[in-house]
Design a protein around this motif. Structure first.
Motif, short mmCIF file in Angstrom:
data_model
loop_
_atom_site.label_atom_id
_atom_site.label_comp_id
_atom_site.label_asym_id
_atom_site.label_seq_id
_atom_site.Cartn_x
_atom_site.Cartn_y
_atom_site.Cartn_z
N ILE A 35 0.74 -1.23 -0.03
CA ILE A 35 -0.04 0.05 -0.02
C ILE A 35 0.94 1.30 -0.14
CG2 ILE A 35 -1.76 1.36 1.34
CD1 ILE A 35 -2.74 -1.36 2.28
N ASP A 36 0.49 2.11 -1.02
CA ASP A 36 1.36 3.29 -0.90
C ASP A 36 0.19 4.49 -1.20
OD1 ASP A 36 3.31 5.38 -1.12
OD2 ASP A 36 3.27 5.32 -3.11
N TYR A 37 -0.25 5.22 -0.19
CA TYR A 37 -1.19 6.05 0.05
C TYR A 37 -1.11 7.18 0.84
CZ TYR A 37 -5.46 8.61 0.01
OH TYR A 37 -6.66 9.38 -0.41
N PRO A 38 -1.19 8.56 0.58
CA PRO A 38 -1.06 8.87 -0.79
C PRO A 38 0.03 8.50 -1.62
CG PRO A 38 -0.80 10.71 0.49
CD PRO A 38 -0.86 9.84 1.61
N ARG A 39 -0.13 8.44 -3.06
CA ARG A 39 1.05 7.92 -3.84
C ARG A 39 1.86 8.70 -3.79
NH1 ARG A 39 1.28 6.46 -10.35
NH2 ARG A 39 3.31 6.55 -10.45
N THR A 40 3.24 8.30 -3.73
CA THR A 40 4.49 8.70 -3.69
C THR A 40 4.82 9.40 -5.06
OG1 THR A 40 5.47 7.21 -2.06
CG2 THR A 40 6.99 8.54 -3.40
N GLY A 41 5.33 10.67 -4.98
CA GLY A 41 5.54 11.34 -6.28
C GLY A 41 6.93 10.70 -6.76
N ALA A 42 6.85 10.72 -8.17
CA ALA A 42 7.96 10.06 -9.25
C ALA A 42 7.76 10.62 -10.48
CB ALA A 42 8.22 8.77 -8.78
N PRO A 43 8.77 11.35 -11.21
CA PRO A 43 8.58 11.51 -12.53
C PRO A 43 8.08 10.44 -13.41
CG PRO A 43 11.05 11.30 -11.99
CD PRO A 43 10.32 10.94 -10.82
N SER A 44 8.19 9.26 -13.18
CA SER A 44 7.75 8.30 -14.06
C SER A 44 7.52 6.99 -13.41
CB SER A 44 8.73 7.94 -15.12
OG SER A 44 9.87 7.23 -14.44
N THR A 45 6.66 6.03 -13.95
CA THR A 45 6.27 4.77 -13.18
C THR A 45 7.77 3.96 -12.97
OG1 THR A 45 5.73 3.54 -15.13
CG2 THR A 45 3.87 4.51 -14.14
N LYS A 46 8.69 4.03 -13.85
CA LYS A 46 9.83 3.51 -13.79
C LYS A 46 10.64 3.89 -12.32
CE LYS A 46 14.19 2.26 -15.86
NZ LYS A 46 15.43 2.66 -16.95
N ALA A 47 10.74 5.22 -12.39
CA ALA A 47 11.22 5.87 -11.23
C ALA A 47 10.58 5.36 -9.92
CB ALA A 47 11.40 7.49 -11.27
N TYR A 48 9.11 5.59 -10.02
CA TYR A 48 8.45 5.09 -8.86
C TYR A 48 8.61 3.72 -8.36
CZ TYR A 48 4.08 4.08 -6.19
OH TYR A 48 3.47 3.54 -5.17
N CYS A 49 8.53 2.86 -9.25
CA CYS A 49 8.98 1.44 -8.92
C CYS A 49 10.38 1.38 -8.39
CB CYS A 49 8.79 0.53 -10.18
SG CYS A 49 7.12 0.21 -10.67
N ASN A 50 11.38 1.86 -9.00
CA ASN A 50 12.77 1.60 -8.34
C ASN A 50 12.80 2.41 -6.97
OD1 ASN A 50 14.24 0.26 -10.35
ND2 ASN A 50 14.10 2.22 -11.49
N LEU A 51 12.14 3.53 -6.73
CA LEU A 51 12.10 4.11 -5.41
C LEU A 51 11.42 3.34 -4.29
CD1 LEU A 51 12.79 6.78 -3.58
CD2 LEU A 51 10.36 7.55 -4.53
N MET A 52 10.05 3.02 -4.82
CA MET A 52 9.40 2.27 -3.82
C MET A 52 9.94 0.78 -3.46
SD MET A 52 7.15 4.39 -2.74
CE MET A 52 6.23 3.21 -1.88
N MET A 53 10.52 0.05 -4.35
CA MET A 53 11.05 -1.17 -4.07
C MET A 53 12.27 -0.80 -3.06
SD MET A 53 9.26 -3.41 -5.73
CE MET A 53 10.09 -4.99 -5.96
N TRP A 54 12.92 -0.02 -3.39
CA TRP A 54 14.17 0.44 -2.54
C TRP A 54 13.68 0.69 -1.03
CZ3 TRP A 54 15.79 4.94 -0.28
CH2 TRP A 54 16.95 4.84 0.42
N ARG A 55 12.60 1.77 -0.90
CA ARG A 55 12.26 2.24 0.05
C ARG A 55 11.57 1.14 0.97
NH1 ARG A 55 8.85 7.77 -0.41
NH2 ARG A 55 10.52 9.31 -0.46
N ARG A 56 10.92 0.25 0.50
CA ARG A 56 10.27 -0.81 1.14
C ARG A 56 11.06 -2.01 1.58
NH1 ARG A 56 4.54 0.28 1.12
NH2 ARG A 56 4.37 2.77 0.93
N GLY A 57 12.30 -1.92 1.17
CA GLY A 57 13.18 -3.22 1.40
C GLY A 57 13.20 -4.26 0.76
N LEU A 58 12.42 -4.09 -0.40
CA LEU A 58 12.29 -5.30 -1.42
C LEU A 58 13.33 -5.43 -2.45
CD1 LEU A 58 8.76 -4.31 -2.12
CD2 LEU A 58 9.50 -5.95 -0.43
N THR A 59 14.58 -4.76 -2.31
CA THR A 59 15.69 -4.92 -3.23
C THR A 59 16.90 -5.62 -2.76
OG1 THR A 59 16.34 -2.69 -2.92
CG2 THR A 59 15.03 -2.83 -4.57
N ARG A 60 16.73 -6.05 -1.60
CA ARG A 60 17.62 -6.99 -1.01
C ARG A 60 17.91 -8.24 -1.84
NH1 ARG A 60 14.59 -5.92 3.98
NH2 ARG A 60 15.26 -3.93 4.82
N TRP A 61 19.27 -8.69 -2.09
CA TRP A 61 19.68 -9.67 -2.80
C TRP A 61 18.90 -10.87 -1.95
CZ3 TRP A 61 21.44 -9.54 -7.39
CH2 TRP A 61 21.74 -10.86 -8.08
#
Length: 147
Positions: free
Chosen positions: A38-64
């Motif tokens: 859940i991301d509400y209100p939606r986090t601002g990002a210039p594109s959906t690619k930037a949004y996904c990269n930011l949110m995956m990192w913020r939520r700790g989903l990019t750990r190896w």
């Protein structure tokens, strides 16, 4: 005699440890679901690619190893909870399907570097879809799929 007592004590301790490990196995919670989806209100990002990269990192989903995909629901938590509280249709067991559509961003991995560099890159698609969730105690605990 003491060997017999030691063996019984060891056996009892082993049984207690096994029971503790079974009980301590972490069950998914609504908080886990919220953090992951859940991301509400939606986090601002210039594109959906930037949004996904930011949110995956913020939520700790990019750990190896990098998570291959994830869906972020851009709606109030209470609205999503309603799926499990009569606002959704039971599909099978504890799986419920929303009756309404939700704004979501579906993120998929496009690039993974070797573990020593640890970089995951994602692209995203903004959609408006119904969702399926697993519910426990009238709370969503796991995202199942987009419908």
């Amino acid at each position: 005699m003491s060997l017999k007592i030691s063996f019984r004590l060891l056996l009892h301790l082993t049984i207690l440890l096994a029971a503790f490990l079974v009980q301590s196995r972490k069950q998914p919670t609504f908080w886990d679901f919220t953090n992951k989806h859940i991301d509400y209100p939606r986090t601002g990002a210039p594109s959906t690619k930037a949004y996904c990269n930011l949110m995956m990192w913020r939520r700790g989903l990019t750990r190896w190893p990098c998570m291959r995909n994830n869906t972020f629901i851009n709606s109030r938590p209470r609205t999503i909870q309603n799926i499990c509280r009569g606002g959704g249709r039971q599909v099978n067991g504890n799986i419920f399907e929303s009756r309404r559509r939700f704004p979501v961003v579906a993120c998929d991995i496009i690039f993974i570097t070797p573990p020593q560099y640890h970089r995951c890159q994602y692209f995203g698609r903004q959609l408006n879809r119904r969702i399926r969730v697993a519910c426990v105690n009238r709370q969503p605990i796991r995202f199942d799929r987009l419908i």
